[in-house]
Structures are given as structure tokens and as C-alpha cells.
Design an enzyme around this catalytic site. Structure first.
Site, mmCIF file in Angstrom:
data_model
loop_
_atom_site.group_PDB
_atom_site.id
_atom_site.type_symbol
_atom_site.label_atom_id
_atom_site.label_comp_id
_atom_site.label_asym_id
_atom_site.label_seq_id
_atom_site.Cartn_x
_atom_site.Cartn_y
_atom_site.Cartn_z
ATOM 1 N N ARG A 37 -3.527 2.839 1.955
ATOM 2 C CA ARG A 37 -4.746 2.019 2.093
ATOM 3 C C ARG A 37 -5.877 2.982 2.512
ATOM 4 N NH1 ARG A 37 -4.808 -3.755 3.989
ATOM 5 N NH2 ARG A 37 -3.079 -4.451 2.899
ATOM 6 N N ARG A 41 -11.447 -0.819 4.690
ATOM 7 C CA ARG A 41 -12.686 -1.172 5.503
ATOM 8 C C ARG A 41 -12.814 0.092 6.422
ATOM 9 N NH1 ARG A 41 -10.225 -6.837 6.642
ATOM 10 N NH2 ARG A 41 -8.352 -5.383 6.465
ATOM 11 N N ARG A 50 -18.015 -3.497 -0.944
ATOM 12 C CA ARG A 50 -17.356 -4.653 -0.877
ATOM 13 C C ARG A 50 -18.294 -6.113 -0.880
ATOM 14 N NH1 ARG A 50 -15.299 -8.704 -1.043
ATOM 15 N NH2 ARG A 50 -13.187 -9.553 -0.142
ATOM 16 N N ASP A 87 -4.464 -5.053 -5.319
ATOM 17 C CA ASP A 87 -3.392 -5.782 -4.199
ATOM 18 C C ASP A 87 -2.398 -6.360 -4.641
ATOM 19 O OD1 ASP A 87 -4.048 -6.619 -1.438
ATOM 20 O OD2 ASP A 87 -3.056 -8.292 -2.268
ATOM 21 N N TYR A 163 4.878 -14.078 0.805
ATOM 22 C CA TYR A 163 3.500 -14.558 0.584
ATOM 23 C C TYR A 163 3.422 -15.815 -0.175
ATOM 24 C CZ TYR A 163 1.711 -10.527 3.006
ATOM 25 O OH TYR A 163 1.633 -9.342 3.979
HETATM 26 O O1 CP3 Z 1 -4.045 1.851 -0.530
HETATM 27 C C1 CP3 Z 1 -4.958 1.584 -1.032
HETATM 28 O O2 CP3 Z 1 -6.239 2.109 -0.797
HETATM 29 C C2 CP3 Z 1 -4.955 0.794 -2.296
HETATM 30 C C3 CP3 Z 1 -5.023 -0.617 -1.969
HETATM 31 C C4 CP3 Z 1 -4.281 -1.706 -1.508
HETATM 32 C C5 CP3 Z 1 -4.730 -3.015 -1.016
HETATM 33 N N1 CP3 Z 1 -3.713 -3.670 -0.504
HETATM 34 C C6 CP3 Z 1 -6.240 -3.173 -0.718
HETATM 35 C C7 CP3 Z 1 -6.648 -4.271 0.147
HETATM 36 C C8 CP3 Z 1 -2.983 -1.788 -1.471
HETATM 37 C C9 CP3 Z 1 -1.805 -0.757 -1.936
HETATM 38 C C10 CP3 Z 1 -2.659 -2.835 -0.872
HETATM 39 C C11 CP3 Z 1 -1.325 -3.533 -0.793
HETATM 40 C C12 CP3 Z 1 -0.980 -4.754 0.109
HETATM 41 N N2 CP3 Z 1 -1.665 -5.783 0.041
HETATM 42 C C13 CP3 Z 1 0.007 -4.789 0.891
HETATM 43 C C14 CP3 Z 1 1.302 -3.977 0.981
HETATM 44 C C15 CP3 Z 1 1.072 -2.584 1.793
HETATM 45 C C16 CP3 Z 1 0.948 -2.881 3.373
HETATM 46 O O3 CP3 Z 1 -0.293 -2.640 3.927
HETATM 47 O O4 CP3 Z 1 1.728 -3.783 4.005
HETATM 48 C C17 CP3 Z 1 0.293 -6.103 1.379
HETATM 49 C C18 CP3 Z 1 1.271 -6.845 2.217
HETATM 50 C C19 CP3 Z 1 -1.040 -6.700 0.813
HETATM 51 C C20 CP3 Z 1 -1.495 -8.181 1.007
HETATM 52 C C21 CP3 Z 1 -2.613 -8.089 1.958
HETATM 53 N N3 CP3 Z 1 -3.932 -7.780 1.208
HETATM 54 C C22 CP3 Z 1 -3.094 -8.756 3.017
HETATM 55 C C23 CP3 Z 1 -2.205 -9.397 4.110
HETATM 56 C C24 CP3 Z 1 -4.540 -8.469 3.155
HETATM 57 C C25 CP3 Z 1 -5.357 -8.936 4.273
HETATM 58 C C26 CP3 Z 1 -5.148 -8.308 5.536
HETATM 59 C C27 CP3 Z 1 -6.257 -7.189 5.523
HETATM 60 O O5 CP3 Z 1 -5.614 -5.856 5.744
HETATM 61 O O6 CP3 Z 1 -7.342 -7.417 5.305
HETATM 62 C C28 CP3 Z 1 -4.958 -7.987 2.069
HETATM 63 C C29 CP3 Z 1 -6.346 -7.749 1.709
HETATM 64 C C30 CP3 Z 1 -6.634 -6.333 1.296
HETATM 65 N N4 CP3 Z 1 -6.083 -5.292 0.231
HETATM 66 C C31 CP3 Z 1 -7.824 -5.606 1.703
HETATM 67 C C32 CP3 Z 1 -7.728 -4.437 0.871
HETATM 68 C C33 CP3 Z 1 -8.824 -3.129 1.205
HETATM 69 C C34 CP3 Z 1 -9.042 -6.192 2.809
HETATM 70 C C35 CP3 Z 1 -9.844 -7.186 2.072
HETATM 71 C C36 CP3 Z 1 -11.205 -6.828 2.254
HETATM 72 O O7 CP3 Z 1 -11.675 -5.655 1.866
HETATM 73 O O8 CP3 Z 1 -11.788 -7.601 2.316
#
Ligand code: CP3
Length: 357
Positions: A37, A41, A50, A87, A163
Site C-alpha cells: 500500500r 492516503r 483521489r 484493488d 468480501y
Molecule cells: O499497495 C498498493 O499501493 C497498491 C494498491 C492496493 C490497494 N488495495 C489500494 C486501495 C492494493 C494492493 C490493495 C489490496 C487490497 N484491497 C487488499 C489486500 C491487502 C490488504 O491490505 O490486506 C484488501 C483486503 C483490499 C480491500 C479493500 N480496499 C478495503 C478493505 C478497503 C477499504 C479500507 C481502506 O483501507 O480504505 C479498500 C480501499 C483501498 N484500496 C484504498 C486504497 C488506496 C483506500 C480507498 C481510498 O483511497 O479512498
């Protein structure tokens, strides 16, 4: 900093990228590093970008925005790898499930809870739907620095299924786990569909320039030993087998987060090239039991990165020392959190780049 940059033989660059060398089993003077990640943010420039799309999935499906989000952390830090910005939930979306990201709430999906629900999903539109992601990968492969490796990724079937079944994030994934016990055939149908979709999706990412694949199994740790075997190891074995056949030589990193001592079975049975470790895995145990089998990645506590200071530095040094005897990629034990001060990431980068084992 030790980097091999070949100007005259571009085809050699791929082979010599520092990150890929570690995944081929080389023990290097300092480990390559990136952070799960790393785009997101905690970076003010990401929060600004964003704003350009209200809807998070639209953001992921806009190659201009996704390319920019991927590149942002690389401008600040010399990470050895870039990870595609997307994602894990684009797969259920592409299969026809309703997926939404709500501000402050996270993902919300129309739940899949029966064979009938699974039958409504379809692989037919998969590649059309995901075409913008492939375009993002393709653009990144020419836009990232020459010495940086490009990581493609997907969620592993178990984690994506949690999910899909719960319809949102959860602490215990009770419905998914209960369905998996009560009706393994029905739940297995969902997992099989995800194996198909995930494999096809990852092959396309590789065809478009992804050089490494990471499979995120974030919720692997909630399963019993038997269930872990059936829903984490077996589907991963299948995906790894198919990817190795279709795209020989492309390394695969697995991340069965929270697997404890089952990390060992995971590595032995799946044949992954590298394994990402959560921060509960003792470094000395992993150095003894996992590092002889494959490259290890990890595993700084993301809270230590928020705390910073001496406590963080001591943790970083212990990981660097503990894994110095074999192939290692430095990373966190889970994704970087929004509260993380970017200066702490800078300090981490400096420590690793100045490290010589
Ligand atoms: O690593 C990176 O920089 C690449 C981007 C990436 C995102 N999600 C961007 C994201 C990657 C590799 C993921 C994987 C992901 N997504 C996982 C597996 C890894 C982990 O962290 O466990 C999971 C379980 C998700 C599902 C997911 N996506 C959730 C539960 C959420 C909401 C919670 C949160 O952290 O906001 C997301 C949203 C998400 N995915 C964001 C980002 C940058 C935030 C959304 C936003 O910017 O508004």
C-alpha cells in the site's frame, strides 16, 4: 546503494533488477524494499489526486489516475518495486457482483451466499471490464524507472470470497467460514470461479508488463488447519501451477497473512518464489524454516512505522540482521496505514539503503 543499471543491453535490465535478483534466491548486500500500500492516503499528493474521482472503483479504472497514483511514492522514495494501483475487489466487480466503496465505511457488496448467487456471476465480460487495468500496467511498464520492478497483484480466492460472501469487511468472516464448512461443494464453486478469473486476470497483467505477481490472502489466518489447506493452499497451488505454465519465469509472492506455522506448509506445497510475512512471524523462526525454501518478504509492524524514532529503527535493524543470511525483500507485515508520517518512510528508506550486511 547497489543497483545494476545496464545502459547498453536493455534486455539485461530485467534480469538484473535488484528486486528480481532477490526473488531468484540471491542474498544481497542490502535487501530490496517496497511497502504494501505504498500508494495511498498517507501521501498528501494521493489525497489530492483521489479528489478527481468520487468513486474509488472509477479511480482504479482510470489509467491516468492509477498510473499517477502508482508513480507518486516512487518520486519520494527509491523503492525497488512499484505495485500496480488497483484493488482486489475489481474481480467480483468484473464478474458482475455489485461492488461499491463508501466513504468511511469501506467496501460494500451485494452478498453471494448460495450456488444460485454464484451461478449469476460470469467470466464472459472479465477482460473487457478489466481492460483499463491492463492499460495501466502497460503504461507503467514503460513509465517506471528502469531499475524498478513492476508488481502485478490480485487477492487470493479465499480473501476475495470473504468480501463477496459477507458483503463487507468483517472481523471474523463468520458467514464465509460457516458456508465453507456446511457446504464445501457450493462454496467450492465460488472458489473455483475465482481461481479461473484470478489466473486469467494475472496472465493478462503479465502480458502487459507485470514482472512479479503478489497474491494477497489477507484473511488466511482465520482458518483452521484443514480449512487453510482446502481454501488457501489448494487454490493457490492451482493458480501458481497455471501461471508457471503460461508465464514461466515470472516470480510469484504469496501472502497468507496470519498463517503462523502453516506458512511452512504454504511455501512447501504452493511452490511460490517468495512469501510475505506478517509481523507476528518471528524473524528467527522464518530465517530457519522459510528462508531456506524461498525468498522471505517483510515484516516490519506498520505501527512501528507510525511510531517512528528509535523503536522503529531497532525493529528495522533486527529484521535486516535476522534475514541477512538469505534472500530477503524488506517490507511491512501489512499495508502502510493512512496515519503514517511520510518522514518515517523516508527514514526507513535511508536506513535500508545505507545498510550493508
Ligand atoms: O499497495 C498498493 O499501493 C497498491 C494498491 C492496493 C490497494 N488495495 C489500494 C486501495 C492494493 C494492493 C490493495 C489490496 C487490497 N484491497 C487488499 C489486500 C491487502 C490488504 O491490505 O490486506 C484488501 C483486503 C483490499 C480491500 C479493500 N480496499 C478495503 C478493505 C478497503 C477499504 C479500507 C481502506 O483501507 O480504505 C479498500 C480501499 C483501498 N484500496 C484504498 C486504497 C488506496 C483506500 C480507498 C481510498 O483511497 O479512498
Amino acid at each position: 546503494m547497489r543497483r545494476v543499471i545496464s545502459v547498453t543491453f536493455p534486455t539485461m535490465d530485467t534480469k538484473n533488477k535488484y528486486f528480481l535478483r532477490a526473488l531468484k534466491g540471491e542474498s544481497l548486500i542490502r535487501p530490496p524494499f517496497w511497502l504494501m500500500r505504498q500508494a495511498g492516503r498517507y501521501l498528501p499528493e494521493y489525497r489530492e489526486l483521489r479528489q478527481k474521482s468520487k468513486n474509488f472503483l472509477d479511480f482504479c479504472y482510470s489509467p491516468d489516475l492509477a498510473v499517477e497514483a502508482t508513480l507518486q511514492p516512487l518520486r519520494r522514495y527509491d523503492f525497488d518495486a512499484a505495485i500496480l494501483f488497483s484493488d482486489i475487489l475489481v474481480i467480483p466487480d468484473a464478474l458482475g457482483q455489485k461492488v461499491e466503496f463508501r466513504e468511511g465505511e469501506g467496501p460494500v457488496l451485494e452478498p453471494v451466499r448460495s450456488i444460485d448467487d454464484v451461478d449469476k456471476l460470469s467470466l464472459d465480460g472479465l477482460h473487457d471490464h478489466l481492460a483499463p487495468v491492463y492499460q495501466t500496467v502497460s503504461r507503467l511498464s514503460s513509465e517506471i524507472p528502469q531499475q524498478t520492478a513492476l508488481i502485478g497483484f490480485a487477492g487470493a480466492p479465499w480473501t476475495v470470497a470473504t468480501y463477496m460472501v459477507e458483503g463487507k469487511g468483517s472481523k471474523d468472516y463468520a458467514r464465509a467460514r460457516t458456508w465453507a464448512y456446511a457446504d464445501p461443494e457450493g462454496f467450492g464453486k465460488l472458489i473455483d470461479l475465482l481461481v479461473e478469473a484470478t489466473t486469467a486476470y494475472l496472465i493478462k497483467q503479465i502480458e502487459n508488463g507485470a514482472e512479479v505477481i503478489q497474491l494477497f490472502d489477507t484473511w488466511a489466518g482465520v482458518l483452521s488447519e484443514n480449512q487453510f489447506q482446502r481454501w488457501v493452499i489448494q487454490p493457490t497451488v492451482e493458480i501458481v501451477k497455471r501461471l508457471n505454465k503460461a508465464c514461466p519465469g515470472v516470480p510469484i509472492l504469496g501472502f497468507p497473512r496470519g498463517a503462523g506455522i502453516l506458512y511452512q506448509d504454504f511455501v512447501k506445497q504452493t511452490g511460490v518464489d517468495g512469501v510475505s510475512l506478517d509481523n507476528s512471524v518471528p524473524v528467527s523462526w522464518a530465517a530457519e524454516h522459510l528462508q531456506p525454501l524461498c525468498t522471505v518478504q517483510g515484516n516490519l509492524d506498520n505501527m512501528a512505522l507510525i511510531a517512528g524514532g528509535e523503536a522503529m529503527e531497532n525493529e528495522i535493524r533486527a529484521i535486516l540482521e535476522g534475514f541477512a543470511g538469505g534472500p530477503h525483500i524488506f517490507n511491512l507485515g501489512h499495508g502502510i496505514l493512512p496515519e503514517t508520517p511520510p518522514e518515517h518512510v523516508e527514514r526507513l528508506a535511508a536506513l535500508i539503503q545505507g545498510w550493508e550486511s
